[in-house]
Write an enzyme that holds these catalytic residues in place. Sequence first.
Site, PDB file in Angstrom:
ATOM      1  N   CYS A  94      59.853 -50.120  11.756  1.00  0.00           N
ATOM      2  CA  CYS A  94      60.187 -50.790  13.015  1.00  0.00           C
ATOM      3  C   CYS A  94      58.872 -51.109  13.731  1.00  0.00           C
ATOM      4  O   CYS A  94      57.877 -50.430  13.560  1.00  0.00           O
ATOM      5  CB  CYS A  94      61.056 -49.978  13.945  1.00  0.00           C
ATOM      6  SG  CYS A  94      62.622 -49.453  13.254  1.00  0.00           S
ATOM      7  N   ARG A 110      56.864 -54.136   9.126  1.00  0.00           N
ATOM      8  CA  ARG A 110      57.312 -52.766   9.388  1.00  0.00           C
ATOM      9  C   ARG A 110      58.831 -52.647   9.375  1.00  0.00           C
ATOM     10  O   ARG A 110      59.375 -51.543   9.441  1.00  0.00           O
ATOM     11  CB  ARG A 110      56.786 -52.292  10.743  1.00  0.00           C
ATOM     12  CG  ARG A 110      55.285 -52.226  10.830  1.00  0.00           C
ATOM     13  CD  ARG A 110      54.867 -51.804  12.210  1.00  0.00           C
ATOM     14  NE  ARG A 110      55.240 -50.436  12.489  1.00  0.00           N
ATOM     15  CZ  ARG A 110      54.429 -49.401  12.344  1.00  0.00           C
ATOM     16  NH1 ARG A 110      53.194 -49.585  11.941  1.00  0.00           N
ATOM     17  NH2 ARG A 110      54.835 -48.190  12.615  1.00  0.00           N
ATOM     18  N   TRP A 159      64.075 -51.713  11.406  1.00  0.00           N
ATOM     19  CA  TRP A 159      64.456 -51.279  10.063  1.00  0.00           C
ATOM     20  C   TRP A 159      65.531 -50.216  10.290  1.00  0.00           C
ATOM     21  O   TRP A 159      65.242 -49.129  10.783  1.00  0.00           O
ATOM     22  CB  TRP A 159      63.262 -50.679   9.330  1.00  0.00           C
ATOM     23  CG  TRP A 159      63.536 -50.327   7.896  1.00  0.00           C
ATOM     24  CD1 TRP A 159      63.454 -51.147   6.815  1.00  0.00           C
ATOM     25  CD2 TRP A 159      63.929 -49.042   7.390  1.00  0.00           C
ATOM     26  NE1 TRP A 159      63.777 -50.454   5.670  1.00  0.00           N
ATOM     27  CE2 TRP A 159      64.070 -49.163   5.994  1.00  0.00           C
ATOM     28  CE3 TRP A 159      64.184 -47.813   7.970  1.00  0.00           C
ATOM     29  CZ2 TRP A 159      64.446 -48.099   5.181  1.00  0.00           C
ATOM     30  CZ3 TRP A 159      64.565 -46.747   7.159  1.00  0.00           C
ATOM     31  CH2 TRP A 159      64.698 -46.898   5.769  1.00  0.00           C
ATOM     32  N   ASN A 185      60.848 -46.592  18.167  1.00  0.00           N
ATOM     33  CA  ASN A 185      60.628 -46.322  16.739  1.00  0.00           C
ATOM     34  C   ASN A 185      60.779 -44.829  16.531  1.00  0.00           C
ATOM     35  O   ASN A 185      60.352 -44.056  17.397  1.00  0.00           O
ATOM     36  CB  ASN A 185      59.198 -46.686  16.312  1.00  0.00           C
ATOM     37  CG  ASN A 185      58.965 -48.164  16.259  1.00  0.00           C
ATOM     38  OD1 ASN A 185      59.892 -48.947  16.400  1.00  0.00           O
ATOM     39  ND2 ASN A 185      57.718 -48.543  16.068  1.00  0.00           N
ATOM     40  N   GLY A 186      61.283 -44.420  15.388  1.00  0.00           N
ATOM     41  CA  GLY A 186      61.424 -42.990  15.121  1.00  0.00           C
ATOM     42  C   GLY A 186      62.891 -42.598  15.087  1.00  0.00           C
ATOM     43  O   GLY A 186      63.778 -43.450  15.038  1.00  0.00           O
ATOM     44  N   GLU A 242      53.466 -46.969 -11.570  1.00  0.00           N
ATOM     45  CA  GLU A 242      53.107 -47.904 -10.503  1.00  0.00           C
ATOM     46  C   GLU A 242      53.496 -49.340 -10.880  1.00  0.00           C
ATOM     47  O   GLU A 242      54.001 -50.092 -10.052  1.00  0.00           O
ATOM     48  CB  GLU A 242      51.595 -47.780 -10.207  1.00  0.00           C
ATOM     49  CG  GLU A 242      51.042 -48.733  -9.173  1.00  0.00           C
ATOM     50  CD  GLU A 242      51.693 -48.620  -7.798  1.00  0.00           C
ATOM     51  OE1 GLU A 242      52.437 -47.673  -7.537  1.00  0.00           O
ATOM     52  OE2 GLU A 242      51.464 -49.534  -6.989  1.00  0.00           O
ATOM     53  N   LYS A 250      56.102 -51.647  -8.783  1.00  0.00           N
ATOM     54  CA  LYS A 250      55.772 -52.978  -8.241  1.00  0.00           C
ATOM     55  C   LYS A 250      56.845 -53.994  -8.632  1.00  0.00           C
ATOM     56  O   LYS A 250      57.290 -54.787  -7.816  1.00  0.00           O
ATOM     57  CB  LYS A 250      54.400 -53.479  -8.754  1.00  0.00           C
ATOM     58  CG  LYS A 250      53.176 -52.817  -8.184  1.00  0.00           C
ATOM     59  CD  LYS A 250      52.854 -53.170  -6.752  1.00  0.00           C
ATOM     60  CE  LYS A 250      53.465 -52.245  -5.766  1.00  0.00           C
ATOM     61  NZ  LYS A 250      52.851 -51.008  -5.455  1.00  0.00           N
ATOM     62  N   GLU A 306      60.118 -53.336  -6.671  1.00  0.00           N
ATOM     63  CA  GLU A 306      60.191 -53.637  -5.240  1.00  0.00           C
ATOM     64  C   GLU A 306      59.975 -55.104  -4.913  1.00  0.00           C
ATOM     65  O   GLU A 306      60.585 -55.601  -3.978  1.00  0.00           O
ATOM     66  CB  GLU A 306      59.284 -52.724  -4.405  1.00  0.00           C
ATOM     67  CG  GLU A 306      57.813 -52.912  -4.563  1.00  0.00           C
ATOM     68  CD  GLU A 306      57.002 -51.956  -3.681  1.00  0.00           C
ATOM     69  OE1 GLU A 306      57.438 -51.580  -2.591  1.00  0.00           O
ATOM     70  OE2 GLU A 306      55.881 -51.605  -4.113  1.00  0.00           O
ATOM     71  N   HIS A 365      62.549 -39.952 -26.759  1.00  0.00           N
ATOM     72  CA  HIS A 365      63.435 -38.814 -26.480  1.00  0.00           C
ATOM     73  C   HIS A 365      64.676 -39.250 -25.711  1.00  0.00           C
ATOM     74  O   HIS A 365      65.267 -38.454 -24.988  1.00  0.00           O
ATOM     75  CB  HIS A 365      62.665 -37.726 -25.730  1.00  0.00           C
ATOM     76  CG  HIS A 365      61.559 -37.137 -26.556  1.00  0.00           C
ATOM     77  ND1 HIS A 365      61.795 -36.253 -27.585  1.00  0.00           N
ATOM     78  CD2 HIS A 365      60.224 -37.356 -26.552  1.00  0.00           C
ATOM     79  CE1 HIS A 365      60.649 -35.919 -28.161  1.00  0.00           C
ATOM     80  NE2 HIS A 365      59.669 -36.588 -27.553  1.00  0.00           N
ATOM     81  N   LYS A 386      57.128 -51.329   5.580  1.00  0.00           N
ATOM     82  CA  LYS A 386      55.782 -50.979   5.132  1.00  0.00           C
ATOM     83  C   LYS A 386      55.473 -49.497   5.313  1.00  0.00           C
ATOM     84  O   LYS A 386      54.983 -48.847   4.406  1.00  0.00           O
ATOM     85  CB  LYS A 386      54.762 -51.830   5.912  1.00  0.00           C
ATOM     86  CG  LYS A 386      53.314 -51.574   5.532  1.00  0.00           C
ATOM     87  CD  LYS A 386      53.028 -52.018   4.123  1.00  0.00           C
ATOM     88  CE  LYS A 386      51.595 -51.785   3.713  1.00  0.00           C
ATOM     89  NZ  LYS A 386      51.443 -51.873   2.253  1.00  0.00           N
TER      90      LYS A 386
HETATM   91  O1  M6R Z   1      51.510 -45.589   3.781  1.00  0.00           O
HETATM   92  P1  M6R Z   1      51.743 -44.712   2.594  1.00  0.00           P
HETATM   93  O2  M6R Z   1      50.727 -44.878   1.546  1.00  0.00           O
HETATM   94  O3  M6R Z   1      51.947 -43.269   2.980  1.00  0.00           O
HETATM   95  O4  M6R Z   1      53.136 -45.203   2.011  1.00  0.00           O
HETATM   96  C1  M6R Z   1      53.735 -44.537   0.948  1.00  0.00           C
HETATM   97  C2  M6R Z   1      54.830 -45.369   0.320  1.00  0.00           C
HETATM   98  O5  M6R Z   1      55.848 -45.622   1.245  1.00  0.00           O
HETATM   99  C3  M6R Z   1      54.299 -46.715  -0.199  1.00  0.00           C
HETATM  100  O6  M6R Z   1      53.253 -46.535  -1.095  1.00  0.00           O
HETATM  101  C4  M6R Z   1      55.427 -47.497  -0.887  1.00  0.00           C
HETATM  102  O7  M6R Z   1      55.820 -46.855  -2.052  1.00  0.00           O
HETATM  103  C5  M6R Z   1      54.968 -48.927  -1.175  1.00  0.00           C
HETATM  104  N1  M6R Z   1      55.960 -49.864  -0.736  1.00  0.00           N
HETATM  105  C6  M6R Z   1      54.714 -49.187  -2.592  1.00  0.00           C
HETATM  106  O8  M6R Z   1      54.282 -50.479  -2.832  1.00  0.00           O
END
Ligand code: M6R
Length: 612
Positions: A2, A28, A80, A106-107, A487, A491, A494, A510, A607
């Site tokens: 947010c 955000r 969000w 926010n929160g 990773e 990617k 997402e 396995h 984010k």
């Molecule tokens: O800001 P941070 O590195 O703590 O965030 C952690 C994850 O939320 C962040 O890496 C998330 O997995 C990304 N969207 C991946 O691309």
Amino acid sequence: MCGIVGFSSRSTSAVRPLVSGLSRLEYRGYDSAGVALESTAGVRVFKQTGKVAELDKLLKRELPEEERAKYTLGIAHTRWATHGLPTVANAHPHLADGGRLALVHNGIIENYAALRDGLERRGVEFVSQTDTEVLAHLVAAFDRGDFLAAVCEALKRVEGTYGIAAISARHPGEMVVARKGSPLVIGIGEKDTVVASDVSAIVAYTRQVIYLKDGDVAMVTPDGVDIHSLDNSPVSREVQEVDWDIGAIEKGGYDHFMLKEIFEQPDALANTIRGRLDPGGGTAILSGLNLSPRELAAVRRLVIVGCGTSLHAGMVGKCLFESLADVPASPEQAAEFRYSNPIVGPDDWVIALSQSGETADTLAAVRESIRKGALVSALCNVVGSTIAREAGRGVYLHAGPEISVASTKAFTAQVTALLMTALKLGRTRRLSREAGDRLVREITGLPDLVRRVLAQSEAIARIAEKYASASDMFFIGRGILYPVALEGALKVKEVAYVHAEGYQAAELKHGPIALLSEKTPVVALLADIPGKEKTLGNVQECRARNAPVIAVATEGDETAAATDAMVVPKTCPELAPIVSAVALQLFAYHVARLRGCEIDQPRNLAKSVTVE
Ligand code: M6R
């Protein structure tokens, strides 16, 4: 998670600054947005589901230009969803006091149900399902003529986290903001004061900022800022200068922030490395760690906490610490760590990884580790972020602002920072000066290696074209490349919405191998590291099941067994994860582009995840 913007001026209309501030914060959260504007006639609210552009359209329809000048104070929010669906009713700002008071938040207010019950018993009617509306009514209930005092009283009854901004027609010209566990920054302009949950919404106006600390409550007027503690005594906070400008948060000719940030990596990594290598001593200079050789020598175990991409970087870190420093290291998903009664103490070094420095689970892991007496450091990108401040020591990545929800340059910068940390720790132990020197040379050449991967973007795009329609993909790697497989899969999931799984190369047989067919591409990480030959064997197993294999292979070493190859430059095993990850970032980007996805703001994501 947010975004909040607040704007207070003597003469400038708040409407445009609020909307453009929200657009900068949209990464955000982006399921609904709203603004509340104050004038002598009272508070007006505009809310819309969807992105900020939808809110902008609504404002264009309902608030003609000639009316805008009278609104010089306002607050705004991009959401969000946590409590309640993304509807107009649940969008912020939330109103109380018969529409005179507006509040954005926010929160998460953890005791909101009990507070809501109490307010309902006193006749308050709620129109949303949110926890935030409770806060708005609570502030109104305590308003006896002093707005700041009312906010303080309300917040004293709240359990949970908040960054808030509130205005009230009963207190013309006043905006009260507060934070606990959710960032809030105040920008001090010459004529205007801007509040935001992130400096990126502020730098268009000023680079002079105050980072509020947990427990701070501030009165913002066109005349300036007064900061208090929750018990209403004045506190003073330093004005700091942001060391980057607006160009850093614009697309600069790229179609997407994700692509821009992928291409920024040579410079970002040069910044991560700058001034931190000691060629003579074969080591790294990481003064922010603030650890003496004696303290480093006393470390018995490393625990690396993080989430998502940061966790994957931590998994690479484990391999680096164990191979360079002979210190056992365990990467831990930060939320699991916190709730598992972790066994850490004074002999353990807990390293928290977070791009944003605001991830709630990682922050909680830091706090738990501090409580247990462990040595705690943070590797964060955002300067002044909560995790960086609470850890008290660490290494800033200096990768520049990362706007795309999908993390790219932060990952490679994290791995680079971990590598330098492992080098430093290794040099207090068994690592020789010669071996240290070799690594110093390798790390110095890293930006160029990454440039060479970026030069492959078109070739990788052509490979992406062949596989963009796949609905499932596998990524395999071993050793230090296994986290890169995870990773790569993350990617693709997402940004391209393709179901993807990352596996240790040997694990495929396995069980998951049952899913392989000519329709399931397997991306195999085959850069030159120990064990590569074994992964080649796993590639053969995939080919024998007709699965197309896309190798990420070292120049001149593209395996004939693979169907396609993304080529990375030859480098040492310690840097292989970085060059391989860059190739996979490009692959995910191009697959997402070809599938027509919303690359920078993928559905359902935000984010920085500031809720548990
Ligand atoms: O800001 P941070 O590195 O703590 O965030 C952690 C994850 O939320 C962040 O890496 C998330 O997995 C990304 N969207 C991946 O691309």
